[in-house]
Design a protein around this motif. Structure first.
Motif, PDB file in Angstrom:
ATOM      1  N   MET A 177       0.700  -1.215  -0.069  1.00  0.00           N
ATOM      2  CA  MET A 177      -0.092   0.097   0.097  1.00  0.00           C
ATOM      3  C   MET A 177       0.953   1.286  -0.021  1.00  0.00           C
ATOM      4  N   ILE A 178       1.986   1.130   0.726  1.00  0.00           N
ATOM      5  CA  ILE A 178       2.850   2.294   0.936  1.00  0.00           C
ATOM      6  C   ILE A 178       3.588   2.775  -0.441  1.00  0.00           C
ATOM      7  N   LYS A 179       3.946   1.401  -1.320  1.00  0.00           N
ATOM      8  CA  LYS A 179       4.442   1.679  -2.600  1.00  0.00           C
ATOM      9  C   LYS A 179       3.601   2.592  -3.511  1.00  0.00           C
ATOM     10  N   LYS A 180       2.360   2.233  -3.466  1.00  0.00           N
ATOM     11  CA  LYS A 180       1.447   2.854  -4.517  1.00  0.00           C
ATOM     12  C   LYS A 180       1.408   4.346  -3.770  1.00  0.00           C
ATOM     13  N   TYR A 181       1.338   4.866  -2.544  1.00  0.00           N
ATOM     14  CA  TYR A 181       1.394   6.239  -2.220  1.00  0.00           C
ATOM     15  C   TYR A 181       2.758   6.965  -2.553  1.00  0.00           C
ATOM     16  N   LEU A 182       3.648   6.029  -2.591  1.00  0.00           N
ATOM     17  CA  LEU A 182       5.206   6.793  -3.187  1.00  0.00           C
ATOM     18  C   LEU A 182       5.126   6.931  -4.369  1.00  0.00           C
ATOM     19  N   LYS A 183       4.528   5.854  -5.194  1.00  0.00           N
ATOM     20  CA  LYS A 183       4.483   5.945  -6.648  1.00  0.00           C
ATOM     21  C   LYS A 183       3.841   7.277  -6.863  1.00  0.00           C
ATOM     22  N   TRP A 184       2.380   7.429  -6.590  1.00  0.00           N
ATOM     23  CA  TRP A 184       1.605   8.494  -6.886  1.00  0.00           C
ATOM     24  C   TRP A 184       2.220   9.794  -6.570  1.00  0.00           C
ATOM     25  N   GLY A 185       2.675   9.908  -5.179  1.00  0.00           N
ATOM     26  CA  GLY A 185       3.585  11.179  -4.602  1.00  0.00           C
ATOM     27  C   GLY A 185       4.847  11.664  -5.426  1.00  0.00           C
ATOM     28  N   SER A 186       5.382  10.535  -6.023  1.00  0.00           N
ATOM     29  CA  SER A 186       6.601  10.813  -7.085  1.00  0.00           C
ATOM     30  C   SER A 186       5.943  11.502  -8.470  1.00  0.00           C
ATOM     31  N   ILE A 187       4.935  10.686  -8.868  1.00  0.00           N
ATOM     32  CA  ILE A 187       4.427  11.158  -9.903  1.00  0.00           C
ATOM     33  C   ILE A 187       3.896  12.676  -9.827  1.00  0.00           C
ATOM     34  N   ALA A 188       3.171  12.865  -8.739  1.00  0.00           N
ATOM     35  CA  ALA A 188       2.495  14.521  -8.520  1.00  0.00           C
ATOM     36  C   ALA A 188       3.880  15.252  -8.509  1.00  0.00           C
ATOM     37  N   PHE A 189       5.009  14.915  -7.788  1.00  0.00           N
ATOM     38  CA  PHE A 189       6.159  15.829  -7.663  1.00  0.00           C
ATOM     39  C   PHE A 189       6.699  16.215  -9.020  1.00  0.00           C
ATOM     40  N   VAL A 190       7.047  15.317  -9.753  1.00  0.00           N
ATOM     41  CA  VAL A 190       7.462  15.442 -11.105  1.00  0.00           C
ATOM     42  C   VAL A 190       6.729  16.466 -11.980  1.00  0.00           C
ATOM     43  N   VAL A 191       5.413  16.307 -11.848  1.00  0.00           N
ATOM     44  CA  VAL A 191       4.376  16.870 -12.689  1.00  0.00           C
ATOM     45  C   VAL A 191       4.559  18.539 -11.920  1.00  0.00           C
ATOM     46  N   TRP A 192       4.367  18.670 -10.843  1.00  0.00           N
ATOM     47  CA  TRP A 192       4.666  19.826 -10.285  1.00  0.00           C
ATOM     48  C   TRP A 192       5.807  20.567 -10.422  1.00  0.00           C
ATOM     49  N   TYR A 193       6.876  19.955 -10.680  1.00  0.00           N
ATOM     50  CA  TYR A 193       8.218  20.494 -10.703  1.00  0.00           C
ATOM     51  C   TYR A 193       8.418  20.834 -12.164  1.00  0.00           C
ATOM     52  N   VAL A 194       7.878  20.030 -13.209  1.00  0.00           N
ATOM     53  CA  VAL A 194       7.930  20.492 -14.749  1.00  0.00           C
ATOM     54  C   VAL A 194       7.063  21.663 -14.920  1.00  0.00           C
ATOM     55  N   VAL A 195       5.714  21.785 -14.271  1.00  0.00           N
ATOM     56  CA  VAL A 195       4.977  22.970 -14.269  1.00  0.00           C
ATOM     57  C   VAL A 195       5.627  24.069 -13.753  1.00  0.00           C
ATOM     58  N   ASN A 196       6.260  23.930 -12.710  1.00  0.00           N
ATOM     59  CA  ASN A 196       6.796  25.179 -11.856  1.00  0.00           C
ATOM     60  C   ASN A 196       8.120  25.513 -12.365  1.00  0.00           C
TER      61      ASN A 196
END
Length: 52
Positions: free
Chosen positions: A1-20
């Motif tokens: 379950m934690i792997k799923k949260y880490l994966k989605w958190g990483s994806i969200a961070f990459v998207v945020w970083y690319v946008v900002n």
């Protein structure tokens, strides 16, 4: 379950970083590709000298 949260958190961070910080993201990608190119050149040089 934690792997799923880490994966989605990483994806969200990459998207945020690319946008900002698109310039920073492009620099990271360019640096990574340059590093991979250097590694390929080094491996090619090694293989050329190792195989007579």
């Amino acid at each position: 379950m934690i792997k799923k949260y880490l994966k989605w958190g990483s994806i969200a961070f990459v998207v945020w970083y690319v946008v900002n910080r698109p310039d920073g993201a492009a620099g990271v990608v360019q640096g990574t590709l340059n590093g991979l190119g250097g590694a390929a050149d080094s491996l090619s040089t090694f293989m050329t000298s190792a195989i007579p």
